[in-house]
Scaffold this motif. Structure first.
Motif, mmCIF file in Angstrom:
data_model
loop_
_atom_site.group_PDB
_atom_site.id
_atom_site.type_symbol
_atom_site.label_atom_id
_atom_site.label_comp_id
_atom_site.label_asym_id
_atom_site.label_seq_id
_atom_site.Cartn_x
_atom_site.Cartn_y
_atom_site.Cartn_z
ATOM 1 N N GLY A 1 0.850 -1.189 0.000
ATOM 2 C CA GLY A 1 0.000 0.000 0.000
ATOM 3 C C GLY A 1 0.888 1.242 0.000
ATOM 4 N N LEU A 2 0.263 2.415 0.147
ATOM 5 C CA LEU A 2 1.036 3.657 0.245
ATOM 6 C C LEU A 2 0.626 4.376 1.525
ATOM 7 N N LEU A 3 1.619 4.917 2.204
ATOM 8 C CA LEU A 3 1.338 5.711 3.388
ATOM 9 C C LEU A 3 1.621 7.160 3.012
ATOM 10 N N VAL A 4 0.564 7.978 3.035
ATOM 11 C CA VAL A 4 0.677 9.362 2.563
ATOM 12 C C VAL A 4 0.699 10.282 3.785
ATOM 13 N N HIS A 5 1.721 11.120 3.861
ATOM 14 C CA HIS A 5 1.900 11.946 5.065
ATOM 15 C C HIS A 5 1.337 13.357 4.900
ATOM 16 N N GLY A 6 0.847 13.893 6.009
ATOM 17 C CA GLY A 6 0.543 15.318 6.086
ATOM 18 C C GLY A 6 -0.705 15.781 5.341
ATOM 19 N N VAL A 7 -1.530 14.853 4.890
ATOM 20 C CA VAL A 7 -2.766 15.259 4.202
ATOM 21 C C VAL A 7 -3.925 14.405 4.709
ATOM 22 N N ASP A 8 -5.151 14.870 4.433
ATOM 23 C CA ASP A 8 -6.306 14.081 4.852
ATOM 24 C C ASP A 8 -6.826 13.226 3.687
ATOM 25 N N SER A 9 -7.803 12.383 3.993
ATOM 26 C CA SER A 9 -8.342 11.449 2.986
ATOM 27 C C SER A 9 -8.934 12.201 1.802
ATOM 28 N N ALA A 10 -9.619 13.330 2.095
ATOM 29 C CA ALA A 10 -10.297 14.074 1.021
ATOM 30 C C ALA A 10 -9.297 14.545 -0.032
ATOM 31 N N THR A 11 -8.121 15.018 0.427
ATOM 32 C CA THR A 11 -7.109 15.525 -0.513
ATOM 33 C C THR A 11 -6.626 14.405 -1.435
ATOM 34 N N VAL A 12 -6.307 13.255 -0.836
ATOM 35 C CA VAL A 12 -5.826 12.129 -1.646
ATOM 36 C C VAL A 12 -6.933 11.683 -2.605
ATOM 37 N N GLY A 13 -8.174 11.630 -2.100
ATOM 38 C CA GLY A 13 -9.309 11.226 -2.940
ATOM 39 C C GLY A 13 -9.490 12.151 -4.131
ATOM 40 N N ARG A 14 -9.342 13.481 -3.885
ATOM 41 C CA ARG A 14 -9.514 14.475 -4.953
ATOM 42 C C ARG A 14 -8.438 14.312 -6.022
ATOM 43 N N ILE A 15 -7.183 14.128 -5.584
ATOM 44 C CA ILE A 15 -6.074 13.991 -6.540
ATOM 45 C C ILE A 15 -6.273 12.726 -7.382
ATOM 46 N N ALA A 16 -6.672 11.625 -6.724
ATOM 47 C CA ALA A 16 -6.892 10.373 -7.452
ATOM 48 C C ALA A 16 -8.023 10.543 -8.464
ATOM 49 N N ALA A 17 -9.113 11.193 -8.034
ATOM 50 C CA ALA A 17 -10.281 11.368 -8.921
ATOM 51 C C ALA A 17 -9.908 12.203 -10.138
ATOM 52 N N ALA A 18 -9.086 13.269 -9.907
ATOM 53 C CA ALA A 18 -8.691 14.148 -11.015
ATOM 54 C C ALA A 18 -7.894 13.381 -12.070
ATOM 55 N N GLU A 19 -7.207 12.313 -11.641
ATOM 56 C CA GLU A 19 -6.398 11.515 -12.567
ATOM 57 C C GLU A 19 -7.172 10.300 -13.080
ATOM 58 N N GLY A 20 -8.411 10.163 -12.630
ATOM 59 C CA GLY A 20 -9.214 9.003 -13.029
ATOM 60 C C GLY A 20 -8.715 7.702 -12.425
ATOM 61 N N ILE A 21 -8.087 7.799 -11.215
ATOM 62 C CA ILE A 21 -7.552 6.592 -10.565
ATOM 63 C C ILE A 21 -8.581 6.055 -9.563
ATOM 64 N N ALA A 22 -8.915 4.773 -9.712
ATOM 65 C CA ALA A 22 -9.866 4.143 -8.784
ATOM 66 C C ALA A 22 -9.110 3.681 -7.538
ATOM 67 N N LEU A 23 -9.634 3.996 -6.361
ATOM 68 C CA LEU A 23 -8.978 3.596 -5.114
ATOM 69 C C LEU A 23 -9.674 2.371 -4.524
#
Ligand SMILES: Nc1ncnc2c1ncn2[C@@H]1O[C@H](COP(=O)(O)OP(=O)(O)OP(=O)(O)O)[C@@H](O)[C@H]1O
Length: 316
Positions: free
Chosen positions: A265-287
């Motif tokens: 998996g990936l451990l993402v530091h210093g951000v919340d779930s919404a930020t990661v979700g938004r970036i993934a959605a903008a790239e069309g990446i399914a989580l």
């Protein structure tokens, strides 16, 4: 956690207070300008790495070591000024410090006698700690867990309002640990002040209401357990996706720090779930997974005390 109203009104309502407490051994400050309080009706956990000054603080509380400066009091009084110490404070410092040839009963009778208490109280405390059947065995034959129970029975003899347990869980099996947790909760609910130290962080997390954290003799934090965990948890999320390379690239572009976890998996530091979700959605990446990291008390404690550990072990 604030003491409940019923707790502060109870007959036991006596707290512990350290004010500017300092102990100097030559050049070495074992305890430095330490101020904190442990209140009636709550369980206060006392934490610190090895050599941080916990034992020295407790020894000053018990009048075994004289502070260089400042004071530590029980209901506003130095222990030597208490009219009836056994009925005010009970302590477990070193459970192994028991005469090995004495039976548990004789050990308790000697303490009871010194405190002007009757034999019935000895039977009561043996019952409370579950040693009635082993009462006539020599303490030298006891396991460490049984010695801890005997030490706790000794602390309870005078039915005191303040209980101080230094590493009470040492040598206890899971059933014994649960027993002591329940006992401390019951004692706190009756309005007593409970101060205990343990290096078992998971147990501390389950048991303590409030925390006092020290490092190199100084106060690092004093707060409720919940506040402490909330204030010190670092923000982060774990994320899992089939498009890992693309997500890493997108997060890197956004300047977000991350690391790979052992389970891919990936451990993402210093951000919340919404930020990661938004970036993934903008790239069309399914989580496949997006979870807020919850740090344990142990994680936080090790991180906070990393720089103030006197005798820390080297990383493996
Ligand atoms: N009698 C003494 N003389 C000199 N130095 C001492 C004495 N007692 C304690 N110290 C020093 O003071 C510091 C704090 O020791 P203390 O035993 O209070 O720590 P602690 O937090 O209880 O540690 P541990 O969890 O390992 O028992 C340590 O550096 C220790 O070496």
């Amino acid at each position: 956690m604030l003491p409940t109203e019923s707790a502060t009104r109870s007959a036991y309502a006596v707290g512990i207070r350290a004010e500017g407490l300092t102990k100097q051994y030559g050049d070495k400050a074992a305890v430095s300008d330490l101020s904190f309080s442990a209140e009636p009706g709550v369980i206060t956990g006392f934490l610190g790495p090895n050599g941080s000054g916990k034992s020295t603080t407790l020894r000053m509380l018990l009048g075994l070591v004289r502070p260089t400066q400042g004071k530590i009091t029980i209901g506003g009084h130095h222990i030597a000024e208490l009219d009836d110490p056994a009925r005010t404070i009970g302590t477990l410092l070193d459970a192994r410090a028991i005469h090995p040839h004495r039976t548990a009963q004789d050990h308790l009778l000697a303490f009871a006698h010194a405190a002007g208490l009757g034999r019935e109280r000895v039977d009561e405390v043996l019952e409370i700690v579950g040693l009635t059947d082993a009462a006539t065995r020599r303490a030298g034959e006891y396991s460490l867990g049984m010695k801890q129970r005997l030490g706790i029975a000794t602390a309870l003899l005078g039915d005191p309002g303040v209980l101080v347990f230094d590493e009470p869980l040492n040598g206890l099996d899971p059933e014994g640990i649960r027993w002591i947790r329940t006992l401390m909760r019951k004692m706190a609910a009756e309005g007593r002040t409970i101060l205990f130290s343990s290096h078992l962080m998971s147990e501390m997390e389950l048991t303590a209401d409030n925390l006092i954290v020290i490092g190199q003799g100084r106060l690092i934090a004093e707060s409720t357990l919940d506040e402490f965990v909330r204030a010190h948890t670092t923000q982060g999320v774990t994320v899992r996706t089939a498009s890992r390379v693309e997500l890493v690239r997108a997060l890197n572009r956004a300047g977000i720090k991350l690391e790979e976890t052992p389970d891919s998996g990936l451990l993402v530091h210093g951000v919340d779930s919404a930020t990661v979700g938004r970036i993934a959605a903008a790239e069309g990446i399914a989580l496949e997974e997006l979870t807020k990291v919850r740090e344990s008390l142990e994680d936080i404690f090790l991180r906070l005390t990393h720089d103030v550990t006197d005798y820390g072990s080297q990383p493996a």
